[in-house]
Structures are given as C-alpha cells and as structure tokens.
Design a protein around this motif. Structure first.
Motif, PDB file in Angstrom:
ATOM      1  N   SER A 462      15.001  51.224 -99.644  1.00 22.74           N
ATOM      2  CA  SER A 462      14.024  50.366 -98.951  1.00 22.74           C
ATOM      3  C   SER A 462      14.545  48.930 -98.770  1.00 22.74           C
ATOM      4  O   SER A 462      14.152  48.232 -97.837  1.00 22.74           O
ATOM      5  CB  SER A 462      12.694  50.341 -99.711  1.00 22.74           C
ATOM      6  OG  SER A 462      12.870  49.744-100.974  1.00 22.74           O
ATOM      7  N   ILE A 502      13.804  63.197 -93.672  1.00 22.30           N
ATOM      8  CA  ILE A 502      14.028  64.146 -94.794  1.00 22.30           C
ATOM      9  C   ILE A 502      15.525  64.217 -95.105  1.00 22.30           C
ATOM     10  O   ILE A 502      15.939  64.132 -96.263  1.00 22.30           O
ATOM     11  CB  ILE A 502      13.468  65.547 -94.446  1.00 22.30           C
ATOM     12  CG1 ILE A 502      11.946  65.496 -94.295  1.00 22.30           C
ATOM     13  CG2 ILE A 502      13.846  66.566 -95.524  1.00 22.30           C
ATOM     14  CD1 ILE A 502      11.354  66.706 -93.590  1.00 22.30           C
ATOM     15  N   LEU A 505      17.302  61.305 -97.133  1.00 22.98           N
ATOM     16  CA  LEU A 505      17.090  61.172 -98.582  1.00 22.98           C
ATOM     17  C   LEU A 505      18.249  61.745 -99.401  1.00 22.98           C
ATOM     18  O   LEU A 505      18.380  61.452-100.586  1.00 22.98           O
ATOM     19  CB  LEU A 505      15.774  61.847 -98.983  1.00 22.98           C
ATOM     20  CG  LEU A 505      14.509  61.261 -98.315  1.00 22.98           C
ATOM     21  CD1 LEU A 505      13.293  62.118 -98.634  1.00 22.98           C
ATOM     22  CD2 LEU A 505      14.281  59.819 -98.729  1.00 22.98           C
ATOM     23  N   ILE A 529       5.179  65.078 -99.150  1.00 24.03           N
ATOM     24  CA  ILE A 529       5.298  64.407-100.453  1.00 24.03           C
ATOM     25  C   ILE A 529       4.280  64.933-101.469  1.00 24.03           C
ATOM     26  O   ILE A 529       4.379  64.640-102.657  1.00 24.03           O
ATOM     27  CB  ILE A 529       5.220  62.856-100.334  1.00 24.03           C
ATOM     28  CG1 ILE A 529       3.902  62.389 -99.742  1.00 24.03           C
ATOM     29  CG2 ILE A 529       6.414  62.310 -99.586  1.00 24.03           C
ATOM     30  CD1 ILE A 529       3.691  60.882 -99.826  1.00 24.03           C
ATOM     31  N   ILE A 554      11.326  65.346-104.948  1.00 23.76           N
ATOM     32  CA  ILE A 554      10.100  64.727-104.428  1.00 23.76           C
ATOM     33  C   ILE A 554       9.189  64.249-105.559  1.00 23.76           C
ATOM     34  O   ILE A 554       8.554  63.199-105.469  1.00 23.76           O
ATOM     35  CB  ILE A 554       9.342  65.708-103.493  1.00 23.76           C
ATOM     36  CG1 ILE A 554      10.148  65.973-102.205  1.00 23.76           C
ATOM     37  CG2 ILE A 554       7.937  65.223-103.155  1.00 23.76           C
ATOM     38  CD1 ILE A 554      10.309  64.804-101.258  1.00 23.76           C
ATOM     39  N   ASN A 559      12.194  58.500-107.517  1.00 17.16           N
ATOM     40  CA  ASN A 559      12.396  58.900-106.119  1.00 17.16           C
ATOM     41  C   ASN A 559      11.099  58.750-105.323  1.00 17.16           C
ATOM     42  O   ASN A 559      11.100  58.310-104.175  1.00 17.16           O
ATOM     43  CB  ASN A 559      12.866  60.357-106.028  1.00 17.16           C
ATOM     44  CG  ASN A 559      14.253  60.556-106.597  1.00 17.16           C
ATOM     45  OD1 ASN A 559      15.000  59.596-106.770  1.00 17.16           O
ATOM     46  ND2 ASN A 559      14.608  61.785-106.898  1.00 17.16           N
ATOM     47  N   ARG A 560      10.015  59.115-105.976  1.00 21.07           N
ATOM     48  CA  ARG A 560       8.691  59.079-105.334  1.00 21.07           C
ATOM     49  C   ARG A 560       8.306  57.648-104.927  1.00 21.07           C
ATOM     50  O   ARG A 560       7.793  57.407-103.844  1.00 21.07           O
ATOM     51  CB  ARG A 560       7.666  59.650-106.310  1.00 21.07           C
ATOM     52  CG  ARG A 560       6.528  60.346-105.637  1.00 21.07           C
ATOM     53  CD  ARG A 560       5.785  61.227-106.638  1.00 21.07           C
ATOM     54  NE  ARG A 560       4.550  61.667-106.032  1.00 21.07           N
ATOM     55  CZ  ARG A 560       4.471  62.592-105.091  1.00 21.07           C
ATOM     56  NH1 ARG A 560       5.565  63.173-104.650  1.00 21.07           N
ATOM     57  NH2 ARG A 560       3.307  62.950-104.569  1.00 21.07           N
ATOM     58  N   ILE A 563      10.422  56.711-101.894  1.00 22.86           N
ATOM     59  CA  ILE A 563       9.935  57.392-100.681  1.00 22.86           C
ATOM     60  C   ILE A 563       8.671  56.713-100.157  1.00 22.86           C
ATOM     61  O   ILE A 563       8.540  56.451 -98.959  1.00 22.86           O
ATOM     62  CB  ILE A 563       9.696  58.903-100.945  1.00 22.86           C
ATOM     63  CG1 ILE A 563      11.033  59.610-101.217  1.00 22.86           C
ATOM     64  CG2 ILE A 563       8.978  59.564 -99.764  1.00 22.86           C
ATOM     65  CD1 ILE A 563      10.911  60.998-101.825  1.00 22.86           C
ATOM     66  N   LYS A 564       7.747  56.399-101.057  1.00 19.38           N
ATOM     67  CA  LYS A 564       6.481  55.754-100.639  1.00 19.38           C
ATOM     68  C   LYS A 564       6.735  54.357-100.071  1.00 19.38           C
ATOM     69  O   LYS A 564       6.090  53.936 -99.112  1.00 19.38           O
ATOM     70  CB  LYS A 564       5.504  55.714-101.809  1.00 19.38           C
ATOM     71  CG  LYS A 564       4.888  57.085-102.078  1.00 19.38           C
ATOM     72  CD  LYS A 564       3.874  57.054-103.206  1.00 19.38           C
ATOM     73  CE  LYS A 564       3.231  58.429-103.382  1.00 19.38           C
ATOM     74  NZ  LYS A 564       2.265  58.465-104.484  1.00 19.38           N
ATOM     75  N   ILE A 567       8.114  54.844 -96.543  1.00 25.54           N
ATOM     76  CA  ILE A 567       7.067  55.266 -95.601  1.00 25.54           C
ATOM     77  C   ILE A 567       6.240  54.066 -95.136  1.00 25.54           C
ATOM     78  O   ILE A 567       5.833  53.986 -93.978  1.00 25.54           O
ATOM     79  CB  ILE A 567       6.170  56.367 -96.226  1.00 25.54           C
ATOM     80  CG1 ILE A 567       6.993  57.646 -96.430  1.00 25.54           C
ATOM     81  CG2 ILE A 567       4.943  56.656 -95.363  1.00 25.54           C
ATOM     82  CD1 ILE A 567       6.325  58.672 -97.336  1.00 25.54           C
TER      83      ILE A 567
END
Length: 656
Positions: A462, A502, A505, A529, A554, A559-560, A563-564, A567
């Motif tokens: 990010s 996807i 990642l 997710i 996931i 990692n979560r 990912i968030k 997003i």
C-alpha cells in the motif's frame, strides 16, 4: 521469476545495459522451463518460455512479419537426434525410405527478417515475439553483407529473407578492448554485442561494429513457383547476392550427419565466429509443410547443440538466497573461471540435497560444467587433502528476516514462512506487484524496489501509492523526468481489474489463469476476502492445495490488513457478464496463430464472457480455439470430441 526475466529482457533489448551475462539469463529461462515441466498447473500464458525469441520491448516501432518467425527446438545427444528422425518419418509415413536432410552451422548471433519488395529492401525486423519484430532497417543498411537491392529477373515481388547477424571473434575482441580503453562496460559475449549493435539509436555505432550476416532461410515467398527444397532456395538466394555458409551439406544417412556434427565440433575453435551446434532440416519444402509446426518451433528442423564444456575451480563461500515465496536456495561463489569465454563466478546448488549429494565443503576444488552449453553447475568434487576445508553451515534462521526456517511438505524445500515481513520476500513480491500482469507500473525495476524497501519508504504494498517525486529523486539514478513518469504510472494503476489485483498479491500457485478463475467465480472483492474453503473447492481448475494456500494467505492477519488497505486506496473494476454469451462458464483452451486476433485480445474477450481458461486440453474442456500452425492440442481435442472452433467460425461468434 517471470518478472525477473522480463526485467533482464528490458535491460538487454530496450536500454542495452544488461546486468547479467547470457549464461545467467539462459539459466533463468531453463530453470523456469524445468519448474513449468514439473508443475504444469503453474505455467502462465505470459511465460517467457512460450515466447518465440526474446520478446518486444517497444524501444523501436514494431511491425508484423509477413509469416511467423519461429525459433528452433534443441537436442544434445545422438539418441535424441534419432528420435527426431523417427518422429518425422512417422508423420510423413516414410519409415523405410531415406529422407534428405540439410546440415548447417548454428551461428550464435541475432536472428533477422529482411523484407524485399520489387527487389528493394524495405524493412528489417528482429524476431521479437515471432509474430511482430522491432524495426531496425536504418541500422541494417550499415551491414555490407546484406544486399539493399536484388538485381535479378526472377525474384518474387515480395519475399522475406532470414538469417543471422553476428560479430566475428576478432572484431569482438577489438570492440571490448576499445570499450575498456574508454572506461565503458564490456560485452559479455559476441551475441550480446551484435544484439546491442542492431538496436542502437545511432546507426553510425552499428556501422563501426562491423556486423556480418549469413542467410539461413526464408519466410514469405510471393511466387507460385516456390523452391522445391531448402538447398534449392539457398542456392537461389546465393545467386541473388546473399551470403550463404559454405559448410552447408546434404545427407541421407544418419551416420554421415553424426560425422558432420563431430567434424564441426572439432574445428569449432578455428571457425571465425561463435557457433553452439549444428542445425538439421528436412530438405523438401513439401515434406516441411506436411510435418508442420508447434506454436514455437518447426517440427521439421532441430538444433543439435554441442556438449557442455568444463573448468576446474575452487568454492570460496556459499550464500543462501531467499526467493519470492520464501524458498531458500544455496549459491556457491567460486574463484572466477571461464568456459567458452564466459566468466563464471557463482553457481546455484538448487537445494540442500545437492550439497549432501556432492559432499561439498567450502574451499573444495570442483568441476564446473555448462549444462546444454548454458547452465553452469558443479558436477563433481575433486577429492583432495585440503586442510582448509570448511563445512557449509545450513542456516536455522532466514538470512533476511531471521525467522526460523522450516522444511516444506515432504522436505523437498527449505522455506521462510515470514512472507511479507521478510525484506527479501517483500522486494521480490513488490517486483511482482508492479509487473505488467498485475498493477503494470512502468519504470519500476528491482533497483528502485530495493532502494525504497532498504530505506523504509515501502513497508508493504500500500505504501507504493503514497510515493512522490521527492522520495523517488533521493535515488541517484532517478531523474525528475523519470520520477514524474513513475508517479503518473502509479496514479493510472489505481484502476485495476479484479483478476489482476488477485494476481498482484503473489500468492503461491495463483498465476494469471487461477486469478482469472477465482475472479470469474466470485466477481466481487468482498466475497473473495470473506471466502470459505467450501466455496474455493467449488471453483473449476483450482486444486485442493491451491485452494488451501489461497485461504491461508487471505486469512493471515498481516496479509489481511494489507489487502484491506489496498482496497481502500484503489478502484477494482468488475466485468458485467452476459449469460447469453457463447463462452459463458465454458472451459476454453487455445492453440495456433490467429490472423485477425492476438492472444491478448482473445483472452480479454473470454474474461468478459466469463470463460474459464485452461492451458491443457482434457475431457473437461468445452471448447478449443484453433488458429494456423496449431499444436498437439488439436489432435487431443479431436480424440476427446472437444468442440473445435476455427478462426472463420470464431469471427461469427465474436461479432454477435
């Protein structure tokens, strides 16, 4: 690994500034081939092993070849040669009859396609991806041995003449000597020098390099009376002023061909330019057409490569490298030695088993062999009473992040499971994240990744979206102009297709195909997710191991969070699927070359149609799209009664 190869392709072909030697590049390609062979499910559509030649990097304008420009498959033993002959005889049903075969030198140079119209050279193209090549016409005009006009009554209106561009050994030494005098980087090989020379912006540099050309074939031939044989074609081209190698020979006997191979191998060092084997071709053009092509190679020709050469050297020390997925690879650093003028400083030991099999110690004297004249490896430890021998210490902790290392399933690999906490893994994962099939951020190479991570400007994916020109310009090799381009590319990348997100990642076993399958099944990032294992098991072509790995990734807390974060910073684009579309939810495979469509176009169309990609044809495949020069998939599909759609029928479906 694909990203790494593409990066080195960019350095070599686009900016003429390679960081690695030819043999190191070929090591990567062969390692990828080995991995793809062992794990066919991991093979990706964009794999460099599927590309003909070395790709196109748009430094120059690109044009389509009038006919595809294929590469050659390789063999290394007489047994393999005999298998090649048996296969070809079966295809043309001539098991008892003798076939005429042509033998010629395999020049270690750069393939070129010369297009003549009304006898005048109008275009010169590199091989590129086999369908299109880079326009190097201006530079080719500086090569004396290439005719600029053909003065002959019976020449075709349009013709493609193909051959090899190279630098002879004497000129290569002179070029490197001159570069050293002027304190410039030297070329690692004559082939490297030839490639860099034809891609020069300044044609004067090409002229100074004294490039040479030898003709070894033709492509498009606009004439009803085409040559009946390869030898006949070569003699015609020679009479029109094209240089043809004097070592070309015609044989019908396998023993004679093997004698030719051994004769050339013996006099290899005396030949004035680099060769790495011989090329064997079916002489009859009628038989060539009958035998056909794969998507990459002609089935009627083969390159019979020379065996690897050896050198004796000493192991100085062993380092352990961390790969993108955490795999630990031991690398032996050697006292510099040379094989066929190639400098060798280090070799991969592949895994821990290799160390124990060789019974290898630091300071051992070892034999290095270039496997297939490409990959350097330790083949033998020379036993000696060396008092300075030191045992190779197998690390307990990750060399990068100091996490405890663990053996993976079946103890085949040693792995760091720290994932995105491990700096080395973050660096390699970031290179994957910015790659073409992911966020597609231009000018963001490994050097920049390393700088940003080492200086803590990027701690996770990010952070890339918080970069600015001020940060980038702290790196000495990034100019203000380049930093602006990178920032613009980062901004443009914020809109991304779900399957590309996807893929970005970097989850193990989740290549472009599996990313597409997951994307098509859910078509919603929130569903992905919050996915359950049951739902993952329902996706076609996603195995249990792959589903479990995806699930673990996931639901990993760190990692979560990443990912968030991502997003919230980007916009994910979803396709709206038309259930009436012919390819909706169908398993589709592709073979051959299409006149009106690129694979990329067909792939995008199938994504929009919610089609399911498959690399291989099986009884579960619904449709096989077939172009010209198709491969074995066509015959497998026929046996399995898979629905075969050729290009003329495909046009009607795509128009609907």
């Amino acid at each position: 690994m694909i990203l790494k190869i593409n990066y080195h392709n960019y350095l070599y072909y686009s900016i003429n500034d390679p960081e690695i030697t030819d043999y190191q590049y070929d090591l990567l390609i062969n390692k990828l081939k080995y991995l793809e062979k062992k794990n066919p499910n991991l093979k990706q559509k964009n794999s460099p092993t599927k590309n003909i030649g070395n790709g196109i990097f748009f430094k120059k304008k690109t044009y389509k070849h009038l006919s595809p420009m294929f590469s050659l498959n390789n063999i290394f033993t007489y047994k393999e040669y005999l298998k090649f002959v048996i296969k070809t005889k079966k295809k043309i049903k001539k098991n008892k009859k003798k076939i005429e075969l042509i033998c010629e030198l395999k020049i270690d140079g750069v393939a070129i396609n010369l297009i003549y119209k009304e006898g005048v050279l109008i275009k010169a193209l590199t091989r590129g991806n086999g369908i299109s090549g880079e326009d190097v016409t201006k530079n080719i005009y500086n090569i004396k041995s290439i005719p600029k006009e053909i003065n002959h009554e019976k020449i075709p209106k349009k013709i493609e003449v193909r051959g090899e561009i190279f630098i002879n050994k004497k000129n290569f030494k002179y070029i490197n000597k001159k570069l050293l005098t002027n304190k410039h980087k030297v070329f690692s090989s004559a082939r490297n020098a030839a490639s860099g020379s034809i891609l020069q912006k300044n044609p004067k540099v090409t002229y100074q390099r004294k490039l040479m050309f030898l003709c070894h074939g033709y492509g498009y031939w606009e004439n009803k009376k085409k040559p009946k044989s390869y030898l006949n074609a070569m003699m015609k081209l020679k009479s029109w002023g094209f240089p043809v190698d004097k070592n070309i020979c015609l044989y019908k006997n396998d023993k004679n061909i093997y004698s030719y191979y051994n004769k050339i191998k013996k006099k290899r060092k005396k030949i004035k330019f680099d060769i790495d084997g011989i090329v064997i071709k079916i002489n009859s053009t009628k038989l060539q057409n009958k035998i056909g092509y794969t998507s990459k190679f002609p089935k009627w020709a083969i390159a019979f490569k020379f065996p690897a050469e050896k050198c004796v050297t000493k192991v100085k020390y062993v380092k352990f490298q961390v790969g993108r997925t955490g795999v630990i690879t031991p690398v032996a650093y050697l006292k510099t030695c040379y094989i066929a003028n190639i400098k060798i400083k280090k070799v991969s030991l592949y895994n821990l088993n290799k160390i124990s099999k060789l019974n290898l110690y630091i300071n051992d004297i070892v034999i290095i062999k270039r496997s297939c004249d490409v990959i350097p490896k330790i083949t033998k430890v020379i036993k000696s009473n060396n008092k300075n021998k030191k045992k190779i210490k197998i690390p307990i902790y990750c060399p990068s992040c100091k996490s405890i290392l663990k053996y993976s399933y079946k103890k085949t690999t040693y792995r760091c499971y720290a994932s995105l906490i491990c700096k080395d893994q973050i660096k390699k994962s970031l290179n994957h994240f910015v790659s073409k099939n992911a966020f597609n951020i231009n000018n963001f190479g490994p050097k920049l990744s390393n700088f940003l991570i080492d200086n803590n400007y990027i701690k996770d994916f990010s952070d890339i979206f918080n970069l600015n020109t001020y940060i980038l310009e702290k790196n000495s090799f990034i100019s203000h102009k380049k930093s602006k381009k990178i920032i613009n590319s980062i901004k443009n990348s914020k809109k991304i297709l779900l399957y590309k997100f996807i893929y970005s990642l970097g989850i193990r076993n989740i290549g472009t195909i599996n990313s597409l399958n997951i994307s098509n099944y859910f078509n919603n990032i929130n569903k992905i997710i919050n996915v359950s294992l049951k739902d993952l098991y329902k996706i076609k072509n996603i195995g249990i191991k792959t589903a479990n790995r995806f699930y673990r990734f996931i639901y990993n807390k760190k990692n979560r969070l990443i990912i968030k974060k991502l997003i919230s910073m980007i916009k994910i684009i979803y396709y709206k699927y038309d259930k009436k579309n012919y390819f909706y939810n169908k398993k589709v495979s592709i073979t051959g070359i299409f006149e009106n469509y690129t694979r990329k176009y067909l792939k995008n169309f199938l994504i929009k149609s919610k089609g399911i990609f498959t690399n291989n044809v099986s009884k579960n495949t619904d449709v096989l799209l077939v172009g010209k020069k198709f491969g074995s998939k066509f015959y497998i599909a026929k046996k399995l009664n898979v629905n075969i759609i050729k290009e003329n029928k495909l046009k009607k479906i795509l128009i609907q």
